[in-house]
Scaffold this active site. Structure first.
Site, PDB file in Angstrom:
ATOM      1  N   CYS B 163       1.138   6.016  -3.071  1.00  7.95           N
ATOM      2  CA  CYS B 163       1.370   4.622  -3.475  1.00  7.95           C
ATOM      3  C   CYS B 163       2.224   4.506  -4.727  1.00  7.95           C
ATOM      4  O   CYS B 163       2.424   3.403  -5.249  1.00  7.95           O
ATOM      5  CB  CYS B 163       0.033   3.910  -3.603  1.00  7.95           C
ATOM      6  SG  CYS B 163      -0.837   3.957  -2.008  1.00  7.95           S
ATOM      7  N   HIS B 301      -1.131  -1.268 -11.705  1.00  8.12           N
ATOM      8  CA  HIS B 301      -1.253  -0.774 -10.326  1.00  8.12           C
ATOM      9  C   HIS B 301      -2.564  -1.220  -9.689  1.00  8.12           C
ATOM     10  O   HIS B 301      -2.645  -1.317  -8.465  1.00  8.12           O
ATOM     11  CB  HIS B 301      -1.195   0.762 -10.331  1.00  8.12           C
ATOM     12  CG  HIS B 301      -1.568   1.387  -9.031  1.00  8.12           C
ATOM     13  ND1 HIS B 301      -0.706   1.421  -7.949  1.00  8.12           N
ATOM     14  CD2 HIS B 301      -2.707   1.989  -8.603  1.00  8.12           C
ATOM     15  CE1 HIS B 301      -1.297   2.024  -6.924  1.00  8.12           C
ATOM     16  NE2 HIS B 301      -2.515   2.379  -7.287  1.00  8.12           N
ATOM     17  N   HIS B 337      -2.399  -4.427  -1.250  1.00  5.09           N
ATOM     18  CA  HIS B 337      -1.751  -3.176  -1.619  1.00  5.09           C
ATOM     19  C   HIS B 337      -0.684  -2.830  -0.582  1.00  5.09           C
ATOM     20  O   HIS B 337      -0.999  -2.373   0.513  1.00  5.09           O
ATOM     21  CB  HIS B 337      -2.793  -2.068  -1.713  1.00  5.09           C
ATOM     22  CG  HIS B 337      -2.267  -0.799  -2.317  1.00  5.09           C
ATOM     23  ND1 HIS B 337      -0.936  -0.603  -2.580  1.00  5.09           N
ATOM     24  CD2 HIS B 337      -2.904   0.329  -2.707  1.00  5.09           C
ATOM     25  CE1 HIS B 337      -0.774   0.594  -3.105  1.00  5.09           C
ATOM     26  NE2 HIS B 337      -1.949   1.184  -3.192  1.00  5.09           N
TER      27      HIS B 337
END
Lengths: 86, 412
Positions: B163, B301, B337
Site C-alpha cells: 500500500c 496513511h 483504502h
C-alpha cells in the site's frame, strides 16, 4: 438450420469478440481479418466462444477454415447442425 | 538544485470512489462526502467498498476494454486525464521519451479468480481458461495497457510495494527524470482490489475488515470504535516533468516534489513499526531540505486498524509533536483504502490546499481514540489555515514497506 441462421450465429460471436466492429455488412467471400479489425487473439476468442456456446472444438490445423464468413458457414454448418440435432 | 534536477507535477488524473476528476474529488473532500457503498462480491455477499464511477469508454474501445483489466482501464483513464490536465497532446511529444511507472499493491488476483469462476462452470476443464489470462495478469499489465493505448515507446513497468506503491510509482518517475532516462513520466498508482473476493476475505480473516450499518461511516481512522479497513479501487497518476522542461513549454505547475523516502521495518508482516515510520518521515523531510515545522499538512496513511493507526500517530507525534503549525488529516476516512492508488490519490486530494488554504478533515471521528491524538488533527470539518506551502503524504504497506512524499507549492 439454414445458411442465414448459421451466418447469424457466427456474426453474433464476432460481435461479442469485437464489439466495436460493424458486422452488418460483412462480405462472405472476403477474409474476415481484411474487413474487420481482428487479430489472432480474436480468432482464439471465436474458437473459445464456439467451445462455450456449442461445445464445438476447432483443431488448430483447421483454423484456416474460419478465414471468411462463407468458409465459416461451410465448415461450421454441419457441426452446428449436429449440435442442434442432439 | 538545478532546474534539470527539480521535478514538478504538471498534470493530475484520478478516479476515486467520491470523484472522477480532481475538482469533484476536492469538492467532496471539503464537503464531507464519503464514497463508500455496499457492493456484491463473490462468495461473501454484500461487502463495503469504495467503487469508482468513471467512463471506461471515454478513452478505450469496447474490445480493448474486454481484453484488458480493470486496473488497466483505471490506468488509461488516469493517464489520459493527467495528460489533458498537463496540456500535453501525446501526438506532439517524443513518445520514446515518455515513461510509465505505476504502483500496484497486487495484480492478477482479480483475473485469476475470474478464470477459476469460468472453468468452475465447465467442471474445471482448463480448455475454458482464457488465452487472455497471461497478458492480463503479467505484473506490468496496468502500465503496459497505458503504453498500448497511448502508443508510448518509453519504459513502462509497475512497482509492487503493497500500500506504499502509489508513492513508489511517483518516486520512480522522479528518479527516472533525474537520471535523464525519460523526459516525461506518467507516474503514480492504481488498484482494482475490490474485484477480488480474496482480498476482502483475507482482511476479514485477519479481523481487519471494517463493518458499520452505515457504509459512509465505516472508514473511521483514529476513532475509538474503528474496526478495520474498507477496501477500495482507484487510481492516481501524475504527469511529471523536469522543471526546466515545464518552464520551457509554459506548463501549469501544480506542485514541486521536493522530498521522498522509502524504508523497511524488517519486522512484522502486517503491523507497522512506529520507529521506522518516524525514520521514513524524517528522512523525506531531511532530503527536502526543510524541518518538520515547515510542513503545513501531514496526510496520514491510517487505515482504521486498531494497531496501525496507533503506530502512525505515535510516529507523527515523535516527528511533529512540537510543531504548532503542522496540521494532520486523513483521506481514507472518505474513500476507504485504495491500496496501490492510496498515496498519490490521497496526495492529489490535498493539492487543492495550495489554492484554497483549507485542510480537508478526517471524517467519522465520533470519539477520538486518545492513543491516536495528535496536535492539530483536523476532525470532521475542514479547517481554513490561510496558506499551505508544503504537504507530506504517508503510505505504508504490508511486509513493512514505508514511504513518505513531500511536495511544495511552486514558487519559481
Amino acid at each position: 438450420m439454414g445458411d442465414q441462421k448459421i451466418k447469424d450465429i457466427i456474426l453474433g460471436i464476432i460481435a461479442t469478440v469485437a464489439p466495436d466492429a460493424d458486422v452488418s455488412s460483412v462480405k462472405g467471400e472476403v477474409r474476415l481479418r481484411d474487413q474487420l479489425d481482428l487479430d489472432s487473439m480474436d480468432f482464439l476468442d471465436i474458437v473459445m466462444e464456439l467451445r462455450k456456446r456449442f461445445k464445438i472444438e476447432v483443431p488448430k490445423e483447421e483454423y484456416p477454415q474460419l478465414a471468411t464468413l462463407d468458409s465459416c458457414v461451410s465448415y461450421l454448418g454441419p457441426k452446428l447442425e449436429a449440435v442442434a440435432s442432439l | 538544485m538545478s532546474d534539470l534536477e527539480r521535478v514538478v507535477i504538471t498534470g493530475v488524473g484520478l478516479t476515486s470512489p467520491n470523484g472522477a476528476t480532481l475538482e469533484a474529488f476536492r469538492r467532496n473532500l471539503l464537503g464531507g462526502v464519503s464514497g463508500i457503498t455496499e457492493m456484491e462480491t463473490r462468495f461473501m455477499g454484500r461487502v463495503l467498498a469504495g467503487v469508482c464511477r468513471f467512463d471506461e469508454l471515454k478513452y478505450q474501445g469496447r474490445k480493448e476494454r474486454r481484453r484488458g483489466t480493470r486496473a488497466g482501464s483505471i490506468s488509461i483513464y488516469c493517464a489520459r486525464e493527467a495528460l489533458n490536465h498537463a496540456g500535453i497532446d501525446p501526438a506532439g511529444v517524443d513518445r520514446s521519451r515518455v515513461g510509465t511507472f505505476i504502483g500496484i499493491t497486487e495484480h492478477g488476483t482479480v483475473e485469476t479468480e475470474n478464470e477459476i469462476d469460468v472453468i468452475r462452470q465447465y467442471d474445471y476443464d482448463t480448455k475454458f481458461w482464457s488465452h487472455h489470462h497471461n497478458p492480463r495478469t503479467v505484473a506490468n499489465n496496468p502500465a503496459g495497457e497505458v503504453t498500448v493505448n497511448l502508443g508510448l515507446h518509453g519504459p513502462h513497468y509497475t512497482i509492487g510495494a503493497a500500500c506504499a506503491a502509489g508513492n513508489a510509482g511517483l518516486i520512480q518517475g522522479v528518479q527516472m527524470l533525474r537520471l535523464g532516462e525519460v523526459d516525461l513520466a506518467i507516474a503514480g498508482g492504481v488498484s482494482e482490489a475490490i474485484h477480488s473476493f480474496g482480498i476482502f476475505a483475507s482482511f476479514a480473516s485477519e479481523d481487519a475488515l471494517a463493518s458499520h450499518e452505515d457504509p459512509t461511516k465505516a472508514s473511521r481512522p483514529f476513532d475509538k470504535a474503528r474496526n478495520g479497513i474498507v477496501v477500495s479501487e482507484g487510481g492516481g497518476l501524475f504527469v511529471l516533468e523536469r522543471l526546466r522542461d515545464a518552464k520551457r513549454r509554459g506548463a501549469p505547475i501544480v506542485a514541486e516534489v521536493i522530498g521522498y523516502a522509502m524504508n523497511s521495518d524488517a519486522a512484522d508482516p502486517v503491523v507497522p513499526d512506529r520507529q521506522r515510520v518516524a525514520e521514513c518521515m524524517t528522512l523525506a523531510i531531511g532530503r527536502a531540505g526543510i524541518e518538520p515545522k515547515d510542513v503545513s499538512i501531514v496526510n496520514t496513511h491510517a487505515t482504521a486498524t486498531v494497531i496501525g493507526d496507533e503506530q502512525e500517530a505515535a510516529a507523527v507525534r515523535q516527528v511533529f509533536g512540537d510543531c504548532r503549525d503542522v496540521y494532520i488529516n486523513n483521506t481514507k476516512s472518505f474513500i476507504g483504502h485504495a491500496m496501490g492508488a492510496a498515496g498519490v490519490l490521497e496526495l492529489a486530494g490535498n493539492l487543492g490546499s495550495f489554492d484554497d488554504g483549507i485542510v480537508h478533515a478526517t471524517i467519522n471521528v465520533t470519539e477520538l481514540d486518545e492513543t491516536c491524538a495528535m496536535r492539530n488533527l483536523v476532525l470532521n470539518e475542514p479547517q481554513d489555515i490561510g496558506r499551505v506551502d508544503i504537504i507530506m503524504n504517508n503510505s505504508f504497506g504490508m511486509l513493512g514497506t514505508n514511504s513518505a512524499v513531500v511536495v511544495k507549492r511552486y514558487g519559481g
